[in-house]
Design an enzyme around this catalytic site. Sequence first.
Site, mmCIF file in Angstrom:
data_model
loop_
_atom_site.group_PDB
_atom_site.id
_atom_site.type_symbol
_atom_site.label_atom_id
_atom_site.label_comp_id
_atom_site.label_asym_id
_atom_site.label_seq_id
_atom_site.Cartn_x
_atom_site.Cartn_y
_atom_site.Cartn_z
ATOM 1 N N PHE A 129 41.025 43.254 42.247
ATOM 2 C CA PHE A 129 42.187 42.702 42.443
ATOM 3 C C PHE A 129 43.465 43.808 41.854
ATOM 4 C CE2 PHE A 129 45.855 39.950 41.882
ATOM 5 C CZ PHE A 129 45.811 39.251 42.779
ATOM 6 N N ASP A 201 36.719 39.414 34.668
ATOM 7 C CA ASP A 201 37.811 38.667 35.152
ATOM 8 C C ASP A 201 37.011 37.591 36.141
ATOM 9 O OD1 ASP A 201 39.913 37.696 36.942
ATOM 10 O OD2 ASP A 201 40.655 39.559 37.275
ATOM 11 N N TYR A 226 45.242 28.324 37.790
ATOM 12 C CA TYR A 226 45.819 27.680 39.148
ATOM 13 C C TYR A 226 44.832 27.736 40.416
ATOM 14 C CZ TYR A 226 47.383 32.833 39.673
ATOM 15 O OH TYR A 226 47.188 34.123 39.705
ATOM 16 N N LYS A 227 43.848 28.531 40.301
ATOM 17 C CA LYS A 227 42.952 28.359 41.432
ATOM 18 C C LYS A 227 42.061 26.985 41.336
ATOM 19 C CE LYS A 227 43.769 33.386 42.273
ATOM 20 N NZ LYS A 227 43.350 34.754 41.836
ATOM 21 N N ARG A 375 40.563 34.393 55.021
ATOM 22 C CA ARG A 375 39.826 33.882 53.995
ATOM 23 C C ARG A 375 39.939 32.309 54.022
ATOM 24 N NH1 ARG A 375 41.487 35.618 48.067
ATOM 25 N NH2 ARG A 375 43.101 34.157 48.733
HETATM 26 C C1 PLP Z 1 44.407 35.447 41.291
HETATM 27 C C2 PLP Z 1 43.991 36.814 40.769
HETATM 28 C C3 PLP Z 1 44.711 37.366 39.543
HETATM 29 C C4 PLP Z 1 46.011 36.878 39.288
HETATM 30 O O1 PLP Z 1 46.606 37.465 38.224
HETATM 31 P P1 PLP Z 1 47.860 36.656 37.663
HETATM 32 O O2 PLP Z 1 48.544 37.776 36.528
HETATM 33 O O3 PLP Z 1 47.518 35.460 36.987
HETATM 34 O O4 PLP Z 1 49.059 36.624 38.449
HETATM 35 C C5 PLP Z 1 44.223 38.525 38.776
HETATM 36 N N1 PLP Z 1 42.803 38.656 39.114
HETATM 37 C C6 PLP Z 1 42.203 38.334 40.100
HETATM 38 C C7 PLP Z 1 40.849 38.650 40.503
HETATM 39 C C8 PLP Z 1 42.439 37.256 41.048
HETATM 40 O O5 PLP Z 1 41.977 36.774 41.827
#
Ligand code: PLP
Length: 416
Positions: A129, A201, A226-227, A375
Site C-alpha cells: 500500500f 500491516d 474502518y475496514k 475489487r
Molecule cells: C487501508 C490501508 C491503509 C490506510 O492507512 P491510513 O493511514 O489509515 O489511511 C494502510 N495500509 C494498508 C495496507 C491499507 O490497506
Amino acid sequence: MITKQNVLELDNNDPIGFARDRFYIPPGKVYLDGNSLGLMSHDTHARVAEVTNRQWGKDAITSWNKHNWIGLPQRVGEKIAPLVGAAPGQVICCDSISVNLFKTLAASLTLVQTEQPQKNQVLSTPDNFPTDLYMVQGLQQLLGQQRCELVLEKEQQLADAVTDTTAVVLVTEVNFRTGRRLDVETLIAKAHAAGAMVIVDLAHSAGVLPVDLDAWQADFAVGCTYKYLNGGPGAPAFIYAAERHHAKLQQPLVGWMGHANPFEFTPNYSPAPGISQFLGGTPPVLSMSAVDAALDAFKDVNLGQLRFKSMQLSELFHDLVVQFELTSELTLIAPEDRNQRGSQLSYESEHAYGICQALIERDVVADFRSPNYLRVGFAPLYNSFHDVYLAVQALADVIESKAHLSERWQQRNAVT
Ligand SMILES: *Cc1c(COP(=O)(O)O)cnc(C)c1O
C-alpha cells in the site's frame, strides 16, 4: 451448476448468519466494499448518539472522568487484542495507520541499530500500500540513507531477500490490490534469524482472518478500524508492540498523552510505561467511541468461523463468475487457492472502471483500483451468500448488456 436454492441453503445453514442483523444494511443494496469501509452497526449508531447527546451534550468536560474518555485508547486496544492474537498490554488505539507506521518504523530502526549499527535497510514490496512506502521514504529523508534505506523486493521473494543489512521488514499480510495473503509467520522467523525486526500491516486482516501476533513473535503491527472492524469513516487505527520491546522502546512522536503523568504538565518528557507511550495527542472521542461499540459486533462469533465463511463467500463468487461465463472479460488476479487469499477477489479487465460503475448503478457496491482492477470484498459478519448470488447476476447483466462500455464512465470520480 449452482442454483439459487443452493445459495439460500448456505444462508440457512450459516452458523454466524445472525450477525447480519447487527448492522444497517443499505436498503436494496448488495454491499461488497467492507474491505474499504465497513458498515455501521446498530450499537455504533446508538453509541454515537449517546456520546453526543448525553456525554458531550450534558456532561461535557466531566465526561473525561465520568465516562472514562481518557481511557478509550487503552480500552479499545484491549478489545482489538484478541482479534489479532495479542495478550493484554500490547495494543492501543490511536492515529492513522500512516502515523503509526512512522512511529513503529522509527522505533524498530532505533532498537535494531542500537545493537547492530550497520543495519540500515527497510525491506518491503513495490506493490505494498503506497502510504507504507511513503512513510519509509519520509524517514529516509529525515534520517539519511545511512540509517534508513528503502529496498523493494517482489512479495513472494520477500523472505529470501532478507540480508545482513536488513534492519526492518515492513510487510502487509494481504495485498490490497490482488488479495494475496502472505505467510507472515515464516517471514518473521527468517527475519529474526538475520537479526531484523518485522512490522506487519493488518489493514486487510484484522477482523476477518485469524491473526496470531504473539505466536508469530511479531515485533510490531499496525491496522485500521474502518475496514473489517467497522469503526466508521476515518476511525482511528491501532498499534501492536510486543511486550519484550517495551522497556527499551523509543518512538519520535512523543506527545503529552503518552507522558507518564500528562496532568503534571512538566516541561520534560518522560514516557508512560508500556504500550501507552505510543500515544501522542488527545484521542478523537467520537470516532473512538464508535470503534468501541463496533467491536461488540464480534460477540459470539469466532475468527475461525469468520475465516471459513469468508473463504466460502469468495469461492462462491468466483464459481458463479465461471458459471456465468464471465472470465473472458474478467481475469482473476487473486490466487486460485482460497487459502492464499484474504477476504477479497480482484479481477483485471480493460473495462474495470466501467464495470464497477455499472455495478454500482445496479445497487451492487464494489470498488476499482488503478490501473484496471475490480475489487470485491467479503465481510462475513454481514454479507450473505445471497448477496454474492445477486452480485454475480448483476455482473453478468452488465457484461451482457455492455453497460460497462458507456461513454459516461470515461471520467473517473475522485474516490474510486
Ligand atoms: C487501508 C490501508 C491503509 C490506510 O492507512 P491510513 O493511514 O489509515 O489511511 C494502510 N495500509 C494498508 C495496507 C491499507 O490497506
